[in-house]
Structure formats: C-alpha cells, structure tokens
Enzyme design. Structure first.
Site, PDB file in Angstrom:
ATOM      1  N   HIS A 156       0.852  -1.191   0.000  1.00  0.00           N
ATOM      2  CA  HIS A 156       0.000   0.000   0.000  1.00  0.00           C
ATOM      3  C   HIS A 156       0.888   1.241   0.000  1.00  0.00           C
ATOM      4  O   HIS A 156       1.611   1.504   0.960  1.00  0.00           O
ATOM      5  CB  HIS A 156      -0.919   0.009   1.221  1.00  0.00           C
ATOM      6  CG  HIS A 156      -1.823   1.201   1.262  1.00  0.00           C
ATOM      7  ND1 HIS A 156      -2.757   1.447   0.285  1.00  0.00           N
ATOM      8  CD2 HIS A 156      -1.933   2.223   2.148  1.00  0.00           C
ATOM      9  CE1 HIS A 156      -3.401   2.568   0.574  1.00  0.00           C
ATOM     10  NE2 HIS A 156      -2.924   3.057   1.692  1.00  0.00           N
ATOM     11  N   ASP A 158       0.870   5.116  -0.093  1.00  0.00           N
ATOM     12  CA  ASP A 158       0.135   6.379   0.031  1.00  0.00           C
ATOM     13  C   ASP A 158       0.821   7.466  -0.790  1.00  0.00           C
ATOM     14  O   ASP A 158       1.990   7.774  -0.533  1.00  0.00           O
ATOM     15  CB  ASP A 158       0.093   6.832   1.495  1.00  0.00           C
ATOM     16  CG  ASP A 158      -0.799   5.957   2.342  1.00  0.00           C
ATOM     17  OD1 ASP A 158      -2.002   5.932   2.088  1.00  0.00           O
ATOM     18  OD2 ASP A 158      -0.275   5.301   3.270  1.00  0.00           O
ATOM     19  N   ASP A 270      -7.862   1.230   2.319  1.00  0.00           N
ATOM     20  CA  ASP A 270      -7.493   2.203   3.353  1.00  0.00           C
ATOM     21  C   ASP A 270      -8.413   3.401   3.522  1.00  0.00           C
ATOM     22  O   ASP A 270      -8.301   4.098   4.523  1.00  0.00           O
ATOM     23  CB  ASP A 270      -6.061   2.697   3.105  1.00  0.00           C
ATOM     24  CG  ASP A 270      -5.398   3.206   4.374  1.00  0.00           C
ATOM     25  OD1 ASP A 270      -5.819   2.805   5.479  1.00  0.00           O
ATOM     26  OD2 ASP A 270      -4.453   4.011   4.275  1.00  0.00           O
ATOM     27  N   ASP A 408       1.808  -1.233   4.454  1.00  0.00           N
ATOM     28  CA  ASP A 408       2.270   0.028   3.885  1.00  0.00           C
ATOM     29  C   ASP A 408       3.717  -0.090   3.418  1.00  0.00           C
ATOM     30  O   ASP A 408       4.600  -0.492   4.188  1.00  0.00           O
ATOM     31  CB  ASP A 408       2.177   1.141   4.924  1.00  0.00           C
ATOM     32  CG  ASP A 408       0.751   1.546   5.222  1.00  0.00           C
ATOM     33  OD1 ASP A 408      -0.162   0.979   4.611  1.00  0.00           O
ATOM     34  OD2 ASP A 408       0.552   2.426   6.079  1.00  0.00           O
ATOM     35  N   HIS A 558      -6.729   9.428   0.025  1.00  0.00           N
ATOM     36  CA  HIS A 558      -7.326   9.369   1.357  1.00  0.00           C
ATOM     37  C   HIS A 558      -6.413   9.921   2.454  1.00  0.00           C
ATOM     38  O   HIS A 558      -6.759   9.835   3.634  1.00  0.00           O
ATOM     39  CB  HIS A 558      -7.751   7.937   1.685  1.00  0.00           C
ATOM     40  CG  HIS A 558      -6.651   6.933   1.599  1.00  0.00           C
ATOM     41  ND1 HIS A 558      -6.373   6.230   0.448  1.00  0.00           N
ATOM     42  CD2 HIS A 558      -5.754   6.501   2.506  1.00  0.00           C
ATOM     43  CE1 HIS A 558      -5.360   5.414   0.657  1.00  0.00           C
ATOM     44  NE2 HIS A 558      -4.972   5.561   1.906  1.00  0.00           N
TER      45      HIS A 558
END
Length: 1159
Positions: A156, A158, A270, A408, A558
């Site tokens: 993941h 971000d 998420d 993450d 997000h």
C-alpha cells in the site's frame, strides 16, 4: 496505515442461519446444490425387465426427476464464465415503486440502516479475535469442495501522508516497483497487485526500456495485476463525484495508453468508510468486483456472523439491478499481515517473514515472531497457517479464500520480497502435497480470486432461503446503503477527518470547478477552430491542463482531501493545487480573447488582457478581490463565464475603489446597480474603505457575457448606495462615506425580500427566525458553539461533552440594505479577545433566479492561536422542524443518504460527511436545507437541530499513525446557502420511511449555482469611455438544457494528441447526469425551468455553429464502448449513434463526439 493496538467487539442478535446449539459458527453450511447418490432398484424378474427395459427406465427417470424437484427444488443451471466481457444473468427484478414513479426503490436483502437498527454496539471482547468471537470449524467443511486459498502480495503506497508523494517515491515506491519486476520475473508462480498510477507513472518515466518491457510482460501473463488503476486510492467521504471520476479516468487512461490494460477489479483497503457512489461509478466504468476494508467493526461482526461479508452492492433507487457490483469485505481490524491470514493476529504475525531479524520492520507485538521455514518446521508451520485459513474461510460462503499479504510500503528490497515468496512457497508446497488437507494454496492476483470464486458460485448454490440476491452473481445477498461513520475500535469514530484542514477542502472544490470550466473552454476553442493557428493556445496549454488534472487527482487521495497528512505534506498538496489554479486561470483569461475573436492566434506565451477578479497570493492565502479603480472618463471591462447548462440571471459582485461607478452591458445599455461597504473580520476596522458593486447579470449557458464598469459615464445612474444601520458597544464604528447611517436601537432587526423576512437578535448577532411570504414561521435560533476535545485528532472526533455556546451579549452588527442585496454582518462578542468567527447573512432581490429563495450565510473563521487548542467550532441551527433527529446528507455530491441519530452510539458516531448538502424534513413536510461548497461534518443531535462543524484545532495525535495534531489552521470563509421549502403534496412521516429522499429541483439548482459559480474576469487596463467596443458575448448552446440535466464535464481527453488523431475520430467527451428530484417540492424550481429531460436530447442540435458527428456511448472512464458490460439500458448505446440522449434519473452517461465548425 495499520495500527498495532486493537480492541472491540459487540453483541450478536441470534443468527437466522442453521448453527450449532452453542451459538458459535462451526463451519460451512450444507451445500444446496449437491446431488444425493442414486439408489438401485431390486429386480424380481429378469425377463420382465429385459422385455420392458425402455419403459421401466423412462418411468424410473421420471419418478427420480420428480423426487429431485420435491427434495431440492429447481436446480441451478451451470454457468461457465468467460474472462471478459461478462454479462449478468437475465432475470426479472423485484420492483418496488416509490411515490415518484420516475425512480423505483431497490429491493435488497440488507440495508446498512437495517444493520444499525439491529446492532446493539456493545463492544464485547471476543478473545483472540478481539472484536468478534472465537472461530471454530468441524474439519469436514472442505470434503466436497476443497479450500482454494489465494495469497495476494501487495504494497500500500500512500501518495502523500507522512512524506510527500515525491519523498515517498524517492525513498520507497521506486524501489518497490523495481523489486516487483525483478522478483516476479524469477518464478512465474509469484503474483502481485498494484493500485496507484501516480507512482507507476512516475516510475515509468525513470524506468529503462528493459524494465518497462518486463513490467508489461508480467501484466500480460497474469503475474501482475493493476487493481483500481486510479491516480490514487481516493477518499470516499469528502471527495466530490466529479473529482472521483477525474482521478480514476486519469489513471485508467494513462494505464491503457502505456501498458495496454483496463482494470476490472477495485482494491480499496485504506479509505476511512465507503460510499455507495463509488460502487455506482465503478460499475459504470466497467468494473466487475470491489474489495473494501475499513468499515465499522460491529458491522463486520454482524455480516460475518451471517456469512454476508461478500455481497452485491446495489444503489437504493435501482429496481432493475443495473448497478449491481460484487463486493468482498475484509473481516478483520486492518489490512496488515497480522490481520489478514485469519482471526488470530498473534498467529498471523508469525507469517510476516519481513518481521524476521535483519529487516527494518517492527517485531511482532504479541511475543511470538516469524522464523525461516525449513524441512524441520514446515509441517508445523503449514498446519498452523492452514488452521488460520480454515477459520477465516468459515466467515464466508464459498471455499475460495482471499488472503492479502502486505502492508504500507512493503517489498522495498529484493531480500524482503524473497523472504516472503520463498517461505510461503515452501508452505504452499507442503499444504498442496497432502491430499488429506483438502486445500490448495498459492500466490494469486485479485482477478485470480474473483474468477475462481465466480466459477465456484456458478457450480454450487450458496443462496440462503428467500434471499433476493442478484442476477449479477448467484449465491450472495444484495445490499444497499453506505458505510459511514467508520469506527475501528471502542468508541473511536473517524468523523474528525470530515472537517480536518477545511481551508484545503475548500481549495479542492475551487480547483474542481475551475478545472471543469477550463476543460469547457478548451473544448470550445478546438471545436470552433478552423485553422492550425487557433490550435496554438489549447495545444500549447495541454501539458499544464494534464498537470492540473493530476494535481486535483492527487489531492483526492485518502491522506489528501481528508486533511490527515503531516504539515509539510499538506503544504505540498496545497502548493500543487495553487499552481494548478494559477495555470487554469491564466489559460481561461487568454481563451476569452480567442472565443470573443479579439485574437485568433493567441498562444500560451503571450500575456493575457484579462485576469480573474479573485486571486490568491500563495497556496495558503485567502482569495482576495481585485478592486477596479477606473479614473474619471474611463471604464474597465468585466467578462463573466457561466459554467452551467442554463442561462443564469443573478446578482453578481465586484469590488471597486471608488463608489461613483456605473454599470453598462455589452450593448452599452445602463444597468441598475448598488454599492455597499466591503466588510472584514476585525474588531475595530470592520469597514475596509473599499466598496462592493452589485448588479444583475444575464449570462448564456456555458457562455460569456461582457459588462463595463465606468466612471463618469453621462446618461446612466450611478450605483445606489445601501443604507446602513450599526450596532456597536461601545461606539467603535463611524459611518463610512458615502453611506447614510443609523443606529440599531431595538432588540431585533429585520431584512427581507419578496419571499421571506429574517429576524435577528441584535445583541448576539444571530438569526432567530424566518417569516415566509405565505405567513408561516420557521424558527432558526442560530448558535455558534465550541467542543472541547482532548481526545480528538486529525482522524478521530472525541469530544469531552456537548458543544457549549460561545456568543456573549454586546457584539457588533452592521445592517446594509439596498435594492439588490440586503445583509446583516455580525462580529459577535465571545470570551476571547479576538472572536474566532464573524458572519454575514444576505438576501437577494433577484427576480426569476434561484437567488431570490436563498438565505446566504458566510462565516469567516480564524481558529488561530493557542487559546483555541483542542477546540472544534460549530454552527448550529435549532429549528422548529420536527425531524425526530432524522436528516439526510449527500454522498459525494451525487446522492442522498438517510441519517438517524442513535442513542446507543456516542455523539461522534452520529456525525456524518456533508460534501455539499444536508436537509431536515418535518412531519408537516417543511424542509430545511443547507448547501455548502466544501466538505464538512454534520449531525442532528436533538429534534430540529442541524449542526455543522466549521473548523478544528487539535494539539494531540489520535494514535492512528500520523504522529501530530492539527495546528496549521488558516483564516477562511465558509459559505452556506440555506433553503426552506414547504411541500405541495401531502407527505408521510419521514421517520417511517427508511429510504433516502431526493432534493427538490430548486434545491439542485441552488447547489449547482453554489458549486459552479459564475467566474468573473477583469481587464487589466482601463479604456477611455469615448471608445465604444463592439458587443461581445459567446453563446455556444442552441438553448438551455433541461433543468434536471447536468453537464458533469465537456472536455478533450487528450489535448496534446489532438492534431495527431485521425480526422473523424471522436476527440471530445460530453458527460451528462440526470438528477432525480422530489416532485412534491416542484413549484418554485419549475418556475425557472424551460424544461425537464423527459424527452430525448439531440446531441446533433446542441451547439451553435458546430456539427456533431460520430457520437459513441462510452464508460465513465472513457475506455469501454461495449455498453452491455456497464449496466446501462440498450437505448444508451443505440441512441447515441443517432445523437439521442436518453437518460434515466440518477444516471451519469458519457459520450464521445466529433465536433467541427458548421459551414
């Protein structure tokens, strides 16, 4: 963003499924589609049988067929699913008609409202699986259908959170993508999924041709799947549906052009809660399956208990099942490895081999740590892992199991990736080698999982008794509703991020409507262009337009629009949006000249003659109105762009330095105008010395209109000054010139227009009530309040108690009354030396416009300084609308959701997202609506109350990984449009109606005018009055579109490749939405509408001077033209070829077009 601390649980209602007497699930339920063994007949006479063999066989077959029908019902036919495209099973849906026959209510098995009504929210401790129960199984559940486990490696990434997107890329994401390409290439059994195109596009620019080819090969052979494929994994609470469509389209189109694939599975692990709008948009983009994770732990428990964690998500208005999309909900606390292999994180953590010694990750907090798998321990470890897989499998209906393997920013090095792949492959080999285990485990992609699950569901009937289900896929329940507000443990509700960093939430929406306007101008420039020279400006600007699209898309992440990133990351987002805004406004300023024919060969390098009336000096600065300062005998040109589909007639405003101004239209005709003093948030200097000039403008749909502000024009009346009344204690304000002033000496003051009279309390400066033209009264009792919240943070809202009113008697008030605008400005007195909020309330005298029905509230908020630490500011309207604490808030600006305040849930759990609208409905049919143009949080905590949070300043981290509070507040304005309506038909008690209600048509129009405002541009230089320019306007539409039809976007998707595309290829895209409106409130809205979209719209006759040809229906991400897989009716595709737009209420439809000037 995984978190280590866990707790929770809740009470269970008794299961309706067959379960053991202990009350705990014990495994899979019997399969309804398994046939019993065939019995043999006892013969008495060989000769008789031989002579009558055919007749006996026929009779026996018939009797056996009747027995099977009586015993098992009509068997489900076998279906074999092609990989793509997949067509839903035809079946007649169950139709429930609503009061408005234009939209039908969906029939579903589960509603999220029904879940909330049922669940007690007791937060019971479930043991190893803290929030649920101790999971067991019999061991026989996989005898007939073996357990098929797909372990899906993922990382993941971000695009901004603790680091900026570029910092993350340099330090982690580029290494992860390098690692994926290298390690997957070594063994074709290895699989991986990737979601965020923002990082992939950045890596692609740096990657060698060899790496690019390897990446493409991995995608083609099924080892690497792109899931979602949006620019980011967008937030679903604050993001507007325009921006969601844009960000997915930007990512999907880049991916298709670069790698040659179109995603069909969505991966959303998420975002902090989920919107049904997202399910609709994905379905209309051709996606087949969704995966979601962060939903309330009590809802997960209830769904898991009944094996309903996989369902078909259906829109609440969809009676024909055209919006159905299959959803997998992950069952546990987080998406990290300890919470994905099974219900016991202490066990699952032992299989996160990147936590072995020598790696950078945290060791397992439960004490037992992972060790390398070898021949001595492989059996023990494999059985331990399989035990978790089996337990997790009992929570779902099928024997196909999904197990994500990531966290993450994982797989950052070859060593880490090899540790995971090597150890798991050894475990898989052991499990697969033992037939007695009835299991097959392997690495897989999301598509591997969904394809295998669908195949199993086609073979075996998993439907429960009397289940409505779906024609999309059999064996699963149907569900409607949304998943807000999210709680991950205890009473920790994630409702704070609805409001965190509200300044940038407002900038986001400004960028959205500015981008939409610039896209329209780009399309018109190229559509009307007849020679290469006029392509210079749009094609030269194309790379900046792409950057603006991507900067808007990035902020939908997000960790962006949610306001939950580190301070320097927020600054990076803000800077990117600010630069995008500047570029778009410069382009529009130049495009005006080309569309007016002032300069045909304008290019991106020449300076513009115009500039926007509002400008921002830097990324975190409030917009400032540029003041016109025409000297005597001169005038300045004002150009207004209308981004709406209908002609707009409304009062507009510019700021002037001198009050002696005159307004002229493009034909040099005098226009009545008004001046009022410009006001500001300041105790002692409320008057700035500048003036607001108002007049009523009329601007063509999606067009331009010119006005002139003159100084010393003979023959026209100057702007008429408003009359002022002032209340101040002590006497701090003097009367500004050239206004006539009086004192406010009574306890109340009124302002009015032809429809309503507003009554204010003078001492407190707050709106008290509304007297309507028909004589009825609405109590408002406006109140400003403050929560003290030592437990709140960027994500969570955890107040210490109820909000306390902050207003004290003795503030300052200025009442300004003119023939166009009447305003009450209040600078309230509070316990703080400098009050954190001031506000204006305005009424407009603007006949035949939506403005005349609106109460405009503008709050100026400055929650700055340590005296406001751990404070959260609200505006509250305590009305006499008998709503029984039920209200309706929008989802992404697209649809409404019914909200109800529950006593069994804490205050913070009764707060909901409000991206653009919330309304209450009284038992007498009176409707109180508040429109906003930035995302906020809203609640109705008492009967008749509607409260909206304006800003929050929080010192502490809320233990969700950010590591800081929210202290970077900025001065900002929050604008509301309040609408009070009475219905014209009788309505049932809203508390008895469990379904969402739609806004009125007038309410839609109010929201459109607020969110897509007129955009004003001003000439940089004044001109002499003696030189009269020719009339200048631009009117591209033949006629206004119907009032319930909205142009979501009109754009050129690939402007940089415009001239390289084949001549007749559709180069333009028109995206339309038809609104569904509540017809019981139609009177005012319909009076301003020329038509509604009951009849088809002809695309070929839509534009003045343009020939439209080669129209094609397409998906919302512009990549699929096979409309059967999108869920639309057949008329969508066939009608487009003839230029006919046939669109049902609530639908969004996209069309590709070719445009050329009409000769």
């Amino acid at each position: 963003m995984p978190f280590s601390s866990r707790r929770g649980g809740g009470g269970w209602a008794q299961s309706l499924l067959p379960i053991s007497i202990t009350g705990k699930p014990t495994g899979k339920q019997p399969r309804a589609g398994i046939k019993p063994r065939k019995r043999t007949a006892v013969t008495t006479s060989r000769d008789f049988i031989l002579s009558n063999l055919f007749t006996i066989g026929l009779c026996f077959t018939f009797l056996f067929f009747i027995f099977i029908l009586l015993r098992y019902g009509v068997p489900k036919p076998l279906h074999f699913r092609a990989p793509r495209p997949r067509f839903p099973r035809p079946r007649k849906p169950v139709i429930h008609k609503s009061q408005n026959a234009t939209v039908l209510d969906a029939a579903v098995d589960i509603t999220t409202k029904g879940l909330y009504d049922k669940i007690q929210f007791l937060d019971q401790d479930g043991g190893e699986w803290k929030q649920e129960w101790r999971v067991t199984y019999k061991g026989t559940e996989w005898n007939d259908e073996k357990l098929k486990v797909f372990v899906v490696p993922h990382s993941h990434n971000d695009p901004g959170w603790k680091l900026t997107v570029e910092e993350y890329y340099d330090r982690q994401s580029r290494h992860i993508l390098d690692t994926i390409v290298e390690t997957l290439s070594k063994d074709n059994r290895r699989k991986f999924i990737w979601e965020e195109m923002s990082y992939l596009e950045r890596w692609w620019r740096d990657a060698s041709d060899v790496k690019r080819d390897s990446f493409i090969n991995l995608v083609r052979n099924g080892q690497l799947e792109i899931v979602g494929g949006g620019w980011v994994m967008n937030d679903e609470a604050n993001s507007h549906y325009f921006a969601i469509i844009e960000q997915i389209t930007e990512g999907n189109m880049w991916l298709n052009e670069t790698v040659g694939v179109i995603p069909k599975n969505s991966w959303s692990i998420d975002p902090f809660g989920y919107s049904s709008t997202m399910a609709y948009l994905l379905r209309r983009m051709g996606f087949e399956n969704m995966l979601i994770q962060r939903t309330h732990y009590e809802l997960k428990k209830e769904l898991a208990w009944h094996k309903n964690l996989e369902f078909v998500w259906r829109q609440s208005w969809d009676a024909e099942e055209t919006t159905d999309i299959f959803v997998h909900m992950m069952p546990f606390y987080s998406y990290d490895i300890p919470h994905t292999c099974g219900p016991e994180p202490a066990v699952c953590c032992q299989f996160d081999f990147a936590r072995m010694r020598g790696f950078v990750y945290e060791r397992c907090p439960w004490g037992a740590h992972p060790v390398e798998t070898d021949q001595e321990n492989v059996k023990e470890m494999a059985l331990k892992l399989l035990d978790q897989y089996r337990k997790k499998s009992t929570l779902y209906r099928t024997n196909t199991l999904l197990v994500p393997l990531g966290d993450d920013f994982r797989y950052i090095s070859i060593d880490e990736a090899e540790a995971q792949f090597r150890n798991y492959q050894m475990l898989f080999d052991y499990i697969n080698s033992d037939p007695s285990l009835n299991a097959d485990a392997k690495f897989g992609t999301l598509d591997d999982y969904f394809s295998t699950l669908r195949n199993e569901a086609d073979r075996i009937n998993y439907s429960h008794t009397d289940e409505i289900g779906s024609g999309e896929i059999g064996g699963f329940p149907s569900l409607s509703g949304d998943f807000f507000t999210y709680a991950d443990r205890k009473n920790d509700y994630w409702s704070g991020y609805y409001v965190s960093r509200p300044f940038f939430k407002a900038v986001d929406r400004v960028l959205e409507h500015t981008l939409r306007s610039a896209e329209m101008m780009m399309a018109f420039l190229l559509g009307y262009c007849q020679r290469v020279q006029c392509e210079k400006l749009p094609t030269g600007f194309s790379y900046k337009l792409t950057a603006a699209r991507r900067n808007l898309a990035l902020f939908q992440h997000h960790g962006g629009v949610t306001g939950t990133a580190k301070d320097h990351v927020v600054e990076d987002y803000g800077t990117r949006m600010h630069l995008a805004l500047q570029d778009l406004q410069i382009f529009m300023s130049k495009a005006i000249e080309v569309l007016f024919g002032i300069r045909h060969e304008k290019n991106d390098q020449n300076p513009a003659h115009f500039e926007p009336a509002q400008t921002r000096s830097k990324y975190d600065a409030q917009p400032v109105d540029r003041a016109l300062s025409a000297n005597e005998g001169t005038l300045q040109t004002v150009v207004i762009f209308n981004p709406l589909e209908q002609i707009t007639n409304e009062v507009v405003m510019v700021v002037v330095e001198r009050p002696d101004a005159t307004v002229l239209d493009s034909n040099w005709t005098c226009v009545r105008s008004q001046i009022s003093p410009e006001l500001r948030h300041d105790t002692y200097r409320i008057f700035t010395g500048r003036h607001r000039l108002y007049w009523k403008a009329s601007v063509p749909a999606m067009g331009l209109q010119t006005y002139y502000i003159a100084n010393g024009f003979v023959g026209c009346e100057k702007a008429k000054p408003a009359r002022l009344r002032i209340f101040t204690s002590p006497k701090l304000l003097s009367c500004p010139s050239p206004y006539a002033c009086g004192d406010l000496e009574s306890d109340t003051v009124e302002i009015s227009n032809q429809h309503q009279t507003l009554v204010f309390n003078v001492s407190y400066g707050q709106l008290q009530k509304i007297n309507h033209e028909d004589g009825h009264l609405t109590v408002i009792a406006e109140e400003l309040g403050m929560y003290s919240s030592t437990g709140s943070g960027a994500f969570l809202f955890k107040p210490n108690g109820n909000a306390e009113p902050i207003g004290l008697a003795g503030g300052q008030m200025v009442v300004s009354e003119g023939h166009l605008v009447r305003e009450v400005f209040s600078y309230p007195r509070t316990q703080w030396q400098k009050t954190p909020v001031s506000h204006s309330t305005r009424l407009y005298n603007s006949e035949n416009s939506v403005q005349e029905f609106v109460i405009e509230k503008e709050y100026h908020v400055e929650l700055i300084g340590h005296e406001f630490d751990d404070k959260e500011l609200i505006a509250r309207y305590k009305t006499n609308v008998d709503n029984n604490r039920i209200f309706y808030s929008d989802l992404n600006g697209f649809q409404m959701s019914r909200r109800e305040t529950y006593d069994k849930i804490p205050l913070q759990g009764n707060y909901y997202p409000m991206p653009s609208l919330a309304f209450m409905l009284g038992s007498n049919g009176e409707r109180f609506s508040v429109h906003t143009r930035q995302s906020m949080g809203v609640a109705s905590l008492e009967n008749g109350w509607l409260e909206i949070m304006l800003d929050r300043r929080l010192v502490r981290d809320d233990d969700r990984g950010l590591g800081q509070g929210v202290m970077d507040n900025h001065p900002m304005n929050v604008l509301f449009h309040i609408l009070v309506e009475s219905n014209i038909t009788s309505s049932a008690n809203p508390s008895l109606n469990p379904r969402p209600l739609s806004p009125s048509l007038l309410s839609y129009l109010v929201g459109a005018h607020l969110n897509y405002p007129l955009q004003i541009f001003i000439a940089k230089k004044a001109e002499a009055i003696s030189v009269q320019p020719p009339p200048r306007s631009f009117s591209p539409l033949v006629a206004s579109l119907p009032c319930d039809l909205h142009i979501v976007n009109f754009k050129v998707p690939r402007p940089s490749k415009y001239s390289q595309q084949p001549l007749e290829e559709p180069k333009f895209v028109l995206v339309l939405q038809r609104r569904h409106w509540d017809s019981s409130y139609c009177r005012k809205g319909r009076s301003h509408c020329s038509s509604i979209a009951d009849e088809p719209i002809n695309l070929f006759d839509m534009f003045n001077g343009l020939t439209v040809s080669n129209a094609k229906a397409t998906s919302l991400n512009l990549l699929r033209e096979d409309t059967d897989v999108l869920g639309y009716s057949e008329q969508f595709g066939s009608g487009a070829q003839e230029g006919h737009v046939i669109i049902s209420p609530m639908e969004i439809q996209a069309y590709k077009l070719h445009l050329r000037p009409r000769h």
